[in-house]
Design a protein around this motif. Structure first.
Motif, mmCIF file in Angstrom:
data_model
loop_
_atom_site.group_PDB
_atom_site.id
_atom_site.type_symbol
_atom_site.label_atom_id
_atom_site.label_comp_id
_atom_site.label_asym_id
_atom_site.label_seq_id
_atom_site.Cartn_x
_atom_site.Cartn_y
_atom_site.Cartn_z
ATOM 1 N N SER A 30 40.327 61.825 42.447
ATOM 2 C CA SER A 30 40.882 61.125 41.288
ATOM 3 C C SER A 30 40.356 59.699 41.229
ATOM 4 O O SER A 30 39.970 59.199 40.162
ATOM 5 N N MET A 31 40.321 59.046 42.383
ATOM 6 C CA MET A 31 39.827 57.674 42.446
ATOM 7 C C MET A 31 38.332 57.615 42.098
ATOM 8 O O MET A 31 37.895 56.756 41.322
ATOM 9 N N ILE A 32 37.559 58.559 42.661
ATOM 10 C CA ILE A 32 36.121 58.578 42.386
ATOM 11 C C ILE A 32 35.852 58.896 40.910
ATOM 12 O O ILE A 32 34.997 58.283 40.265
ATOM 13 N N GLY A 33 36.595 59.860 40.351
ATOM 14 C CA GLY A 33 36.414 60.206 38.946
ATOM 15 C C GLY A 33 36.730 59.047 38.019
ATOM 16 O O GLY A 33 36.006 58.802 37.040
ATOM 17 N N LEU A 34 37.785 58.311 38.336
ATOM 18 C CA LEU A 34 38.137 57.141 37.529
ATOM 19 C C LEU A 34 37.048 56.075 37.632
ATOM 20 O O LEU A 34 36.665 55.468 36.624
ATOM 21 N N ALA A 35 36.528 55.867 38.842
ATOM 22 C CA ALA A 35 35.464 54.877 39.024
ATOM 23 C C ALA A 35 34.211 55.271 38.250
ATOM 24 O O ALA A 35 33.579 54.434 37.586
ATOM 25 N N LEU A 36 33.839 56.548 38.293
ATOM 26 C CA LEU A 36 32.649 57.007 37.574
ATOM 27 C C LEU A 36 32.836 56.902 36.060
ATOM 28 O O LEU A 36 31.894 56.560 35.338
ATOM 29 N N GLY A 37 34.045 57.200 35.582
ATOM 30 C CA GLY A 37 34.296 57.077 34.153
ATOM 31 C C GLY A 37 34.185 55.647 33.665
ATOM 32 O O GLY A 37 33.577 55.372 32.632
ATOM 33 N N VAL A 38 34.764 54.717 34.419
ATOM 34 C CA VAL A 38 34.675 53.293 34.063
ATOM 35 C C VAL A 38 33.227 52.819 34.131
ATOM 36 O O VAL A 38 32.742 52.100 33.248
ATOM 37 N N LEU A 39 32.516 53.231 35.175
ATOM 38 C CA LEU A 39 31.114 52.853 35.325
ATOM 39 C C LEU A 39 30.284 53.355 34.142
ATOM 40 O O LEU A 39 29.468 52.616 33.579
ATOM 41 N N ALA A 40 30.493 54.619 33.763
ATOM 42 C CA ALA A 40 29.724 55.191 32.648
ATOM 43 C C ALA A 40 30.005 54.454 31.340
ATOM 44 O O ALA A 40 29.085 54.170 30.563
ATOM 45 N N MET A 41 31.266 54.133 31.106
ATOM 46 C CA MET A 41 31.608 53.426 29.871
ATOM 47 C C MET A 41 30.946 52.052 29.811
ATOM 48 O O MET A 41 30.396 51.660 28.773
ATOM 49 N N LEU A 276 33.753 58.574 25.728
ATOM 50 C CA LEU A 276 33.713 58.209 27.144
ATOM 51 C C LEU A 276 35.106 57.886 27.676
ATOM 52 O O LEU A 276 35.393 58.100 28.857
ATOM 53 N N LEU A 277 35.978 57.384 26.798
ATOM 54 C CA LEU A 277 37.349 57.096 27.233
ATOM 55 C C LEU A 277 38.069 58.378 27.630
ATOM 56 O O LEU A 277 38.954 58.353 28.488
ATOM 57 N N MET A 278 37.679 59.500 27.024
ATOM 58 C CA MET A 278 38.274 60.775 27.406
ATOM 59 C C MET A 278 37.946 61.125 28.856
ATOM 60 O O MET A 278 38.763 61.730 29.561
ATOM 61 N N ILE A 279 36.739 60.742 29.311
ATOM 62 C CA ILE A 279 36.385 60.970 30.715
ATOM 63 C C ILE A 279 37.307 60.163 31.624
ATOM 64 O O ILE A 279 37.809 60.657 32.636
ATOM 65 N N VAL A 280 37.542 58.915 31.250
ATOM 66 C CA VAL A 280 38.454 58.069 32.024
ATOM 67 C C VAL A 280 39.867 58.655 32.003
ATOM 68 O O VAL A 280 40.565 58.657 33.021
ATOM 69 N N ALA A 281 40.273 59.166 30.836
ATOM 70 C CA ALA A 281 41.619 59.730 30.726
ATOM 71 C C ALA A 281 41.775 60.963 31.613
ATOM 72 O O ALA A 281 42.802 61.130 32.287
ATOM 73 N N VAL A 282 40.763 61.833 31.650
ATOM 74 C CA VAL A 282 40.834 63.022 32.505
ATOM 75 C C VAL A 282 40.958 62.604 33.969
ATOM 76 O O VAL A 282 41.774 63.151 34.721
ATOM 77 N N ALA A 283 40.135 61.622 34.369
ATOM 78 C CA ALA A 283 40.203 61.148 35.756
ATOM 79 C C ALA A 283 41.549 60.500 36.051
ATOM 80 O O ALA A 283 42.129 60.696 37.133
#
Length: 414
Positions: A30-41, A276-283
């Motif tokens: 969950s932490m890694i997914g959130l970090a990757l989503g923020v990074l991608a955005m 891209l915010l949807m990726i952050v939301a999923v994470a």
């Protein structure tokens, strides 16, 4: 050091090695997914900002920021320019005439927008002189009917400096149709390349030649072209200047000719940002699954805390702190890595090109030869704030469920 019970236990649960390794793994993902989503955005929005900056500098560096157009041809443009320069937002004012027509060469035709300019003054309001790839802008001489064309036009007609091309412009006449074509032979004296669609839709001639083609006096012009400090203030600035000059003048600006393009770019950035915010939301909402499993794992601990006096609100706060810590750490890691990546994305793409031996951004295909990036603090703040808010909201339901656990029920099955 004194710390509230909920913060002490919540952070302790975050650091502790859990008996259930699967719960720990889900928490880490969950932490890694959130970090990757923020990074991608951050990286994607920075690249889009870079492309928008490149398009703005190239297109708005060629087209007029604003013009003061005369209802009739302007006999003396200098007083109009002097009046415009009194406005503190105006940086330059030069003569300008614009026509629309068709270029014809060996049976091939294309529409073209012809700008009549003064080569000696054009550098004050345009970047065209910096992007001449063949010939020279100052080769435009009055009476010689020279023309500077874009690189796409030159490639389409296979033209070089010294070639001849025909310009066809409509002319109002007394003929039954009302409009007759007027043809003028032009000599190619230069080719420009700004890397945008203007390379195939724009050409420059001398302002005196434009007047002659319009059957005006050599010193007459259609308008005065303005360069302004703030592009988004151009409509108001030009309107104020034209209003001060009287009813014989009207204002025009870049929002009428290029506004739809920049509106589309802004909408594109907004839509990609939402996707891209949807990726952050999923994470972020993976934190829900993590906390639900943690609550089930810590049922006995919750019961013991309740029996020694912990309130449901304190129990709820414990798990909200734990989930928020996961979200904050993931968002901060993603934010830091995103800023670093956005600042170095051009070098990264260059390294990939060198290693692979392939050009990702070829100047023959794209209008840029490298990947532009412009990091904006507002974007980073908005993205990180969205990550914080989503991760916090994801903690509410699991923490509420933890607060509803009955001590006797939990201890019976522990």
């Amino acid at each position: 050091m004194f710390r509230p019970l909920s913060i002490f236990i919540g952070t302790r649960y975050t650091r502790a090695k859990r008996r259930n390794r699967f719960v720990s793994f889900i928490s880490m993902t969950s932490m890694i997914g959130l970090a990757l989503g923020v990074l991608a955005m951050i990286v994607v929005l920075s690249v889009m900002n870079g492309f928008q900056r490149e398009m703005s500098s190239r297109i708005l560096g060629m087209v007029p920021h604003a013009t003061i157009v005369g209802v009739n041809p302007i006999d003396d443009w200098q007083p109009v320019a002097d009046a415009a320069m009194k406005n503190p937002e105006v940086t330059a004012a030069v003569p300008f005439t614009e026509m629309e027509g068709m270029l014809s060469y060996k049976g091939t035709m294309q529409p073209i927008q012809v700008s009549g300019v003064d080569p000696a003054l054009e550098g004050k309001v345009s970047i065209v002189a910096q992007h001449i790839v063949q010939g020279r802008l100052d080769a435009l001489k009055p009476g010689e009917f020279g023309v500077v064309i874009g690189e796409i036009t030159a490639r389409r007609f296979r033209l070089n400096v010294g070639d001849k091309i025909t310009l066809i412009v409509p002319e109002v006449s007394t003929a039954p149709g009302g409009i007759t074509p007027r043809m003028q032979r032009l000599n190619v004296v230069g080719v420009f390349k700004v890397g945008a669609e203007l390379d195939g839709s724009m050409a420059l001639i001398h302002v005196a030649d434009a007047a002659q083609m319009q059957h005006w006096e050599p010193n007459q012009v259609q308008s005065v072209r303005l360069a302004v400090k703030d592009l988004y203030a151009a409509p108001k600035v030009s309107s104020d200047i034209a209003g001060g000059l009287g009813t014989a003048y009207k204002a025009d600006d870049w929002t009428h000719t290029q506004g739809s393009l920049f509106s589309a770019m802004k909408m594109e950035k907004t839509m990609i940002g939402l996707l891209l915010l949807m990726i952050v939301a999923v994470a972020a909402f993976n934190i829900i699954a993590t906390l639900i499993m943690v609550v089930n794992d810590k049922g006995a601990d919750i019961a013991i805390l309740r029996t020694i006096g912990a309130t449901p609100r304190q129990i709820m706060a414990i798990f909200m702190v734990q989930g928020t810590v996961i979200g904050v750490v993931g968002t901060l890691i993603g934010g830091v890595l995103g800023v670093i990546a956005a600042l170095n994305v051009s070098e990264l793409v260059g390294w990939v090109e060198r290693v692979s031996g392939q050009h990702i951004f070829s100047s023959d295909v794209y209008f840029v030869s490298n990947l532009p990036s412009e990091l904006q603090g507002g974007d980073v703040l908005l993205i990180c704030s969205a990550g914080f808010v989503l991760s916090f909201l994801a903690t509410v339901y699991p923490a509420w469920r933890a607060a509803k656990i009955e001590p006797a029920h939990a201890l019976r099955y522990s």
